[in-house]
Design an enzyme around this catalytic site. Sequence first.
Site, PDB file in Angstrom:
ATOM      1  N   GLU A   1       0.847  -1.197   0.000  1.00 52.83           N
ATOM      2  CA  GLU A   1       0.000   0.000   0.000  1.00 52.83           C
ATOM      3  C   GLU A   1       0.886   1.253   0.000  1.00 52.83           C
ATOM      4  O   GLU A   1       0.582   2.255   0.660  1.00 52.83           O
ATOM      5  CB  GLU A   1      -0.924   0.018   1.227  1.00 52.83           C
ATOM      6  CG  GLU A   1      -1.880  -1.155   1.275  1.00 52.83           C
ATOM      7  CD  GLU A   1      -2.927  -1.016   2.361  1.00 52.83           C
ATOM      8  OE1 GLU A   1      -4.113  -0.969   2.027  1.00 52.83           O
ATOM      9  OE2 GLU A   1      -2.541  -0.958   3.538  1.00 52.83           O
TER      10      GLU A   1
ATOM     11  N   CYS B   1     -11.131   2.175   5.826  1.00 58.18           N
ATOM     12  CA  CYS B   1     -10.473   3.441   6.164  1.00 58.18           C
ATOM     13  C   CYS B   1     -10.851   4.556   5.195  1.00 58.18           C
ATOM     14  O   CYS B   1     -10.940   5.721   5.596  1.00 58.18           O
ATOM     15  CB  CYS B   1      -8.967   3.246   6.198  1.00 58.18           C
ATOM     16  SG  CYS B   1      -8.279   2.485   4.716  1.00 58.18           S
TER      17      CYS B   1
END
Length: 617
Positions: free
Chosen positions: A319, A403
């Site tokens: 990520e 998120c």
Amino acid sequence: MKKYIVLPFVCLAFWGCSGQKTLTDVPLKMIDQVDFSHVRIQDDFWSPRLNRHISATLPVCIDQIENQTGRMQNFVNAAKGEGEHSGIFFDDSDVYKALEGIAYSLINNPNPELEKKADEWIDNIAAAQQLDGYINTFYTLTGLDRRWKNMDKHEMYCAGHMIEAAVAYYQATGKRKLLDVSVRMADHMMELFGPGKRHWVPGHEEIELALVKLYQTTNQPKYLDFANWLLEERGHGHGSKGNEGKWDPSYYQDVIPVRDLTDISGHAVRCMYLYCGMADVAALKKDTGYIAALDRLWDDVVLRNMYVTGGIGSSKHNEGFTEDYDLPNLDAYCETCASVGMVYWNQRMNQLTGDSKYVDVLERSMYNGALAGVSLAGDRFFYVNPLESNGDHHRQAWYGCACCPSQISRFLPSIGNYVYGTSDKALWVNLYMGNTTRIMSDGQEITLKQETDYPWDGEVRLSVVTERPFKKELRIRIPGWCKNYILSVNDNQVNVPVDKGYAVLKDWKSGDRIVLKMDMPIEVVSADPRVKQDIGKRAVQRGPLVYCLEETDNSSDFDNIALTPSVSFEVKDDPRKLGGIKSIDAVSGNQKMSFIPYYAWDNREAGKMKVWIDYKE
Ligand code: FUB
Ligand code: ZN
């Protein structure tokens, strides 16, 4: 500049450059934010989005948290000390981020029902706090004996988001309950960790910037000191030795002390939150070493690791970051949270320096990388924001790891934070959107007003009304994308100096009609030649918006579409398309094509999309 060479990112005189003035006498924070609570946004671009935040985004988050997933139930179970934990170990953070979004929404749009909902949530959260101040439903429900043993498990990350929500809710309502919970958790952490106590390197940054907010809200310097201590813990071998061997310290920004950092590495959102925390602590502690590090890091991010959309973090694997200039389009990660993080960090850099180059990046990330993260209807979200699609990438109502939806829920209602700033000598106009803003400055009320069709049109009409004569300069940002503009006061063109990207207007008085007319031509941009994925390609942008091609508008021979040197463009008003846009039609050789803003893609039938288009000489 790095990824795309046409835009004017030059190395401006900045403190990190050699031969510049010393830092010791320079106040480290030059500009204060004008809080969004003072900024009434009213325009055709943002108002519908802010309305949909209330009517769609928040209801989706609330429904997911209460009904579709076990996030709220986790708090209820933790309070009772029975039942299971469901979901991911850091799911509490989504509740806190949505709560922060609710708080921000309440500030400009009071809503007793929504406030009641927030109070209910806060009651559940408070009930889940342990007697020693600890709060984290994952460990409460899976074994408190295992808490504070694995630095990768986001205990401080969740605490940080709780603190941000608590501060926001306190500002919105004056209610202290969640703030008191936060103070108890912060004190609990400080009993365990700190100088002379246990080492701890939070696996995911966030607590640092949150502790600064807690310090600013409680006036307790110990929270600022703790934030500083946590930053200083990094890079000394105290951190996580890896998530069962999966990650090395660079993933966690834990290889070297943060003040020595030169290159961005590891997980993108972690980096953004770290840099925000460093900027906040630096400003308050006058830590010029942190500022110098952030200066170096900014160059590395923007010149070597940023997409044209302002997105960062190219790899799904971590990520985050791979190597410089590695910017795949189809596989781009560009997490929505990371683009929002770019906005947070770049605002801080602007406040430290008074340099508009940071607002240029903020604006790029905001209008492109971040705004694409939410559907036009406000009810679906991208987690990953590629610059090319085969037609199989779509927004979702929620994610197992949510998120990004919760990030959008707190980001959108607070965009007013980025419009203006104040300093001893100036009022700073950073972003262009229709608004009326009232602030107190030098003991009097100042009303700033903007009227504009930005981002579709480059004309901005600005007025500043003061009660008494007011001495400050107006610093009006000339965006990096803008090559030609006219600034006029009461219909008279003025030629004023431009300092660090701001037109500096000294000679103005209350009620003057100040008009900035920025040419907003279509630009064809190319990437830095070291970006191998974009060799032989071009992208199209206009003003702050990056454009893309979608198959639904360009169904014939989509894969073979190419721009040529003789391409001709036309900007077209499309009030009924995609919520009202200006599309760009192009004729290139025998081909016709139609571009839409990148933020608006994937709001119609599924199909291919691309930002970088083949270019044939
Ligand atoms: O780990 C917490 C958040 O979830 C990160 O910031 C995102 O990248 C996602 O992994
Ligand atoms: Zn995210």
